[in-house]
Structure formats: C-alpha cells, structure tokens
Design an enzyme around this catalytic site. Structure first.
Site, PDB file in Angstrom:
ATOM      1  N   GLY A 132      16.237   3.835  -1.807  1.00 29.83           N
ATOM      2  CA  GLY A 132      16.429   3.401  -3.196  1.00 29.83           C
ATOM      3  C   GLY A 132      15.067   3.212  -3.848  1.00 29.83           C
ATOM      4  N   ARG A 133      15.031   2.348  -4.856  1.00 32.11           N
ATOM      5  CA  ARG A 133      13.766   2.160  -5.585  1.00 32.11           C
ATOM      6  C   ARG A 133      12.638   1.706  -4.662  1.00 32.11           C
ATOM      7  NH1 ARG A 133      17.528   0.333  -9.564  1.00 32.11           N
ATOM      8  NH2 ARG A 133      17.699  -1.580  -8.365  1.00 32.11           N
ATOM      9  N   ILE A 134      12.935   0.720  -3.799  1.00 28.90           N
ATOM     10  CA  ILE A 134      11.865   0.181  -2.945  1.00 28.90           C
ATOM     11  C   ILE A 134      11.464   1.218  -1.889  1.00 28.90           C
ATOM     12  CG2 ILE A 134      11.231  -1.651  -1.310  1.00 28.90           C
ATOM     13  CD1 ILE A 134      13.099  -3.536  -2.924  1.00 28.90           C
ATOM     14  N   ARG A 180      22.323   6.737   2.358  1.00 31.71           N
ATOM     15  CA  ARG A 180      23.750   7.063   2.167  1.00 31.71           C
ATOM     16  C   ARG A 180      23.892   8.414   1.490  1.00 31.71           C
ATOM     17  NH1 ARG A 180      27.115   2.289  -0.602  1.00 31.71           N
ATOM     18  NH2 ARG A 180      25.326   2.335  -1.988  1.00 31.71           N
ATOM     19  N   THR A 182      11.462  -5.472   5.425  1.00 32.89           N
ATOM     20  CA  THR A 182      11.249  -6.342   4.249  1.00 32.89           C
ATOM     21  C   THR A 182      12.535  -6.436   3.435  1.00 32.89           C
ATOM     22  OG1 THR A 182      10.458  -4.420   3.012  1.00 32.89           O
ATOM     23  CG2 THR A 182       8.768  -5.840   4.000  1.00 32.89           C
ATOM     24  N   SER A 183      13.653  -6.072   4.057  1.00 33.36           N
ATOM     25  CA  SER A 183      14.918  -6.036   3.320  1.00 33.36           C
ATOM     26  C   SER A 183      15.743  -7.297   3.603  1.00 33.36           C
ATOM     27  CB  SER A 183      15.654  -4.760   3.713  1.00 33.36           C
ATOM     28  OG  SER A 183      17.003  -4.835   3.389  1.00 33.36           O
ATOM     29  N   ARG A 184      16.543  -7.258   4.632  1.00 33.61           N
ATOM     30  CA  ARG A 184      17.317  -8.419   5.058  1.00 33.61           C
ATOM     31  C   ARG A 184      17.371  -8.436   6.569  1.00 33.61           C
ATOM     32  NH1 ARG A 184      16.609 -10.171   0.826  1.00 33.61           N
ATOM     33  NH2 ARG A 184      18.065 -10.972  -0.733  1.00 33.61           N
ATOM     34  N   GLU A 239      17.639 -17.074   8.397  1.00 41.09           N
ATOM     35  CA  GLU A 239      16.536 -17.790   7.726  1.00 41.09           C
ATOM     36  C   GLU A 239      16.962 -19.205   7.361  1.00 41.09           C
ATOM     37  OE1 GLU A 239      14.986 -15.545   4.409  1.00 41.09           O
ATOM     38  OE2 GLU A 239      14.807 -13.760   5.630  1.00 41.09           O
ATOM     39  N   HIS A 288       9.453 -14.475   4.335  1.00 45.27           N
ATOM     40  CA  HIS A 288      10.182 -13.861   3.207  1.00 45.27           C
ATOM     41  C   HIS A 288       9.326 -13.889   1.923  1.00 45.27           C
ATOM     42  CE1 HIS A 288      14.495 -12.974   1.595  1.00 45.27           C
ATOM     43  NE2 HIS A 288      13.577 -12.414   0.824  1.00 45.27           N
ATOM     44  N   GLY A 312       8.085 -10.961   0.427  1.00 45.23           N
ATOM     45  CA  GLY A 312       8.004  -9.616  -0.148  1.00 45.23           C
ATOM     46  C   GLY A 312       7.796  -9.585  -1.646  1.00 45.23           C
TER      47      GLY A 312
HETATM   48  C1  8YV Z   1      13.700 -12.837  -3.575  1.00 47.03           C
HETATM   49  C2  8YV Z   1      14.682 -10.934  -2.237  1.00 47.03           C
HETATM   50  O1  8YV Z   1      12.565 -13.569  -3.681  1.00 47.03           O
HETATM   51  O2  8YV Z   1      15.367 -10.412  -4.415  1.00 47.03           O
HETATM   52  C3  8YV Z   1      15.581 -10.324  -3.240  1.00 47.03           C
HETATM   53  O3  8YV Z   1      16.574  -9.698  -2.821  1.00 47.03           O
HETATM   54  O4  8YV Z   1      14.851 -10.734  -1.096  1.00 47.03           O
HETATM   55  C4  8YV Z   1      13.514 -11.816  -2.514  1.00 47.03           C
HETATM   56  O5  8YV Z   1      12.399 -11.018  -2.678  1.00 47.03           O
HETATM   57  C5  8YV Z   1      14.840 -13.769  -3.302  1.00 47.03           C
HETATM   58  O6  8YV Z   1      16.009 -13.078  -2.992  1.00 47.03           O
HETATM   59  C6  8YV Z   1      15.131 -14.632  -4.483  1.00 47.03           C
HETATM   60  O7  8YV Z   1      16.422 -15.137  -4.483  1.00 47.03           O
END
Ligand code: 8YV
Length: 327
Positions: free
Chosen positions: A158-160, A180, A240-242, A271, A289, A291
């Site tokens: 995606g964008r990232i 996907r 750096t996602s989840r 987390e 976290h 990012g």
């Molecule tokens: C945010 C993030 O800082 O935006 C997201 O999905 O993972 C983080 O970079 C955080 O979610 C803010 O709620």
C-alpha cells in the site's frame, strides 16, 4: 448532529490540535494522558457525540454495547483501525474515520531505519560504547551484513510499502513484494518491483522482509512459525505495521535459535507487553511503536481528525471514512 458536538479525546494530543478542538467543539481532553480503562471507555461511549480514540483504546463489541444514542462518530487518531470492532460500530450506525496518508513517509523512514540498523548492528554498537568496554577499532569488530545488492521482500504494498520501496531502491536493494492485489504495471515498473503471488515462495528467497500490511483477520499471524521456518538463516525481518501480523513467540524462538539472523520491531503483539525472550536477544532491535512519532505527523493526524469531525457534523461524508473493503 449539533455543530458543537461533545467530543471526548482519549489521550493527550499535540497542543495546537487540542486548542483548535477546544475552539471548534465542546471538547473533553485527557490532560493527564492516562489511557482510558474499560469504565472510562464505557462513560465516553455513553456521553460523547464523537469519540477520538487512539491505538491504545480497545473499542470492541463489549465497549460499543455501552454506546448511547448520541454517539455517532468514532474519529480515530491513527491509520490502523484494528483496535475498533468496525462491524459492531456499523451495526450501531456509528461512523468510523481514521487518518491515512499523513504518516506514510514517517513510517517508511522508520522502516528504512530498521532495515539499516539491524543488519549493521547500530544499536549493539551504541550499547558497546555506553558499556565503557570498547577497546577501539578492530578489523573483525561488530561486523554486520551489507544492505546494497540484497533482496527486500515487502509484505503489503500500500502507501507505506511503496514509500519503503522508493527509499530502499536508493540503498541498492532490489524490490520484491507480496500483496492482496498486484500493483498497476506502471507502478511496478517505476519501483522495479517483482510481484510474488505466493508469499511462501517469496519468503524463501528474500534477504530482508518488511511487514507493511494492516492487521486484519486475514493477516493475523500471517508470519507464522511455518512461514518463519521458510526464511533463510541469514534473513532479517522488520515490522512497523502491527505486532499481530507476526507470531511473536515463534519469532522469538527463531531469533534465539538463530534460524533467522535478526529482527527490527516497532510494534508488538500485546503492546506494551513484549514477549520476554525478545528483550534478552541482541539480534533484535526494539522500538516503542515510534513509526509515526514526529511532531509534524502528529499535528497532521490531529488536523485530519478535526476535518473528519467537522465534515461529519456538517452532514457530509467525512474524507477518511472507514469502509468494509479495508478489512
Ligand atoms: C499511530 C499507527 O501513532 O496510525 C497507526 O496505525 O500505528 C501509529 O503510527 C497510532 O496508531 C495512533 O493511534
């Protein structure tokens, strides 16, 4: 809805955002920044017209069951929406918005930083200096692995993911991806990216893997023990996602046994808890976290939240409305 809705904000946001929210709405801020517990979430659900949560608020079906008739909008501060039970919100007629696009570059920078930091052992080097035991340069001291010429496999284009690919090309990495949907040929060409329909096939061939897909039911533990076992022993993984996209226990085991070379993790499955073994290992770099943690990014995110609330209260579809196809 009234033009001056009661907006409840769950965490401390940058000052300019809080000030503007106070001007525009009847806003209840969280000045102590203490994360909401279940009771506080329940009260917010009952009282607010608009609730502004962050990733630290778990808005599940049980919490949403507390929602009163006044709650019409959950304007989340963040891009990921896996902390919100979207189906339950939809069933109650609650609109959900997020803040996409404004944290793309910051998150891609953090990803690239980890892609560099882990193979080049930046954090280990820093720790050596601070330990006071560094005895000076040595021809075999702190040897890492070269980035240039290696293969980067991006999961989630995606964008990232695409912003990571653009940066990575500048460092001489060749770009591979699993997504996907295959990218438009023009974008594939611009990024000189090789598409892998089979994630398993891609994993066996990459030197570095970067996770850039959202956490959805389909991506939970996408990187399972079986898939980690397919990676090459010299390979690195960056997330750096989840956290939930990787089976953290399986990853810790693979790192401990040196089945893979290392990992750079900005996100974790539970987390702020971290799988205990991970903190003991020196082949993993751990970030809290961070990012999207730039002041510019956080202000942009806040501005998006404000625009989403304003347009919604004016009776329009908010620009960042979350829709079913995102899951
Ligand atoms: C945010 C993030 O800082 O935006 C997201 O999905 O993972 C983080 O970079 C955080 O979610 C803010 O709620």
């Amino acid at each position: 809805m009234t033009k001056k809705p009661l907006v409840i904000v769950s965490r401390k946001l940058p000052d300019p955002i809080e000030t503007r929210m106070m001007e525009l709405f009847v806003t209840r801020l969280n000045l102590t920044d203490t994360p909401f517990d279940r009771d506080a979430l329940g009260s917010a659900m009952r009282e607010a017209n608009v609730f502004v949560p962050t990733v630290t608020d778990r808005i599940d079906a049980e919490v949403l069951a507390e929602a009163g008739p006044k709650l019409k909008l959950i304007a989340s501060f963040g891009t990921g929406v896996d902390h919100i039970d979207f189906a339950a919100a939809k069933k109650r007629g609650i609109t959900v918005t997020n803040t996409p696009r404004v944290l793309t570059e910051d998150t891609a920078d953090m990803t690239m930083a980890l892609i560099l930091a882990v193979p080049r052992r930046l954090v280990e080097g820093e720790r050596l200096i601070r330990s006071g035991t560094w005895e000076g340069w040595g021809p075999t001291l702190m040897l890492g692995h070269r980035i240039h010429g290696k293969r980067l496999g991006i999961i989630g284009m995606g964008r990232i993911g695409r912003a990571v690919a653009r940066r990575a090309r500048g460092f001489g990495l060749s770009i591979h991806y699993h997504n996907r949907k295959r990218l438009h040929p023009e974008i594939e060409e611009e990024l000189e990216a090789t598409y892998w329909d089979s994630l398993d096939q891609m994993l066996t061939r990459m030197d570095i893997i970067s996770i850039n897909c959202p956490h959805t039911p389909a991506t939970f533990h996408l990187i399972s023990a079986r898939r980690i076992a397919q990676m090459q022993p010299h390979a690195y993984i960056v997330n750096t996602s989840r956290g939930e996209v990787i089976d953290e226990a399986a990853l810790a085991k693979a790192l401990r046994n040196r089945d893979i070379a290392g990992a750079g993790l900005d996100v974790f499955e539970h987390e702020p808890a971290i799988y205990p073994d991970l903190v003991k290992l020196d082949n993993v770099t751990l970030m809290p976290h961070m990012g999207s943690a730039t002041i510019e990014g956080r202000i942009d995110m806040g501005e998006k939240v404000i625009v989403n609330i304003r347009t919604f209260c004016d009776g329009h579809t908010p620009p960042d409305r979350v829709i079913d196809t995102m899951f």
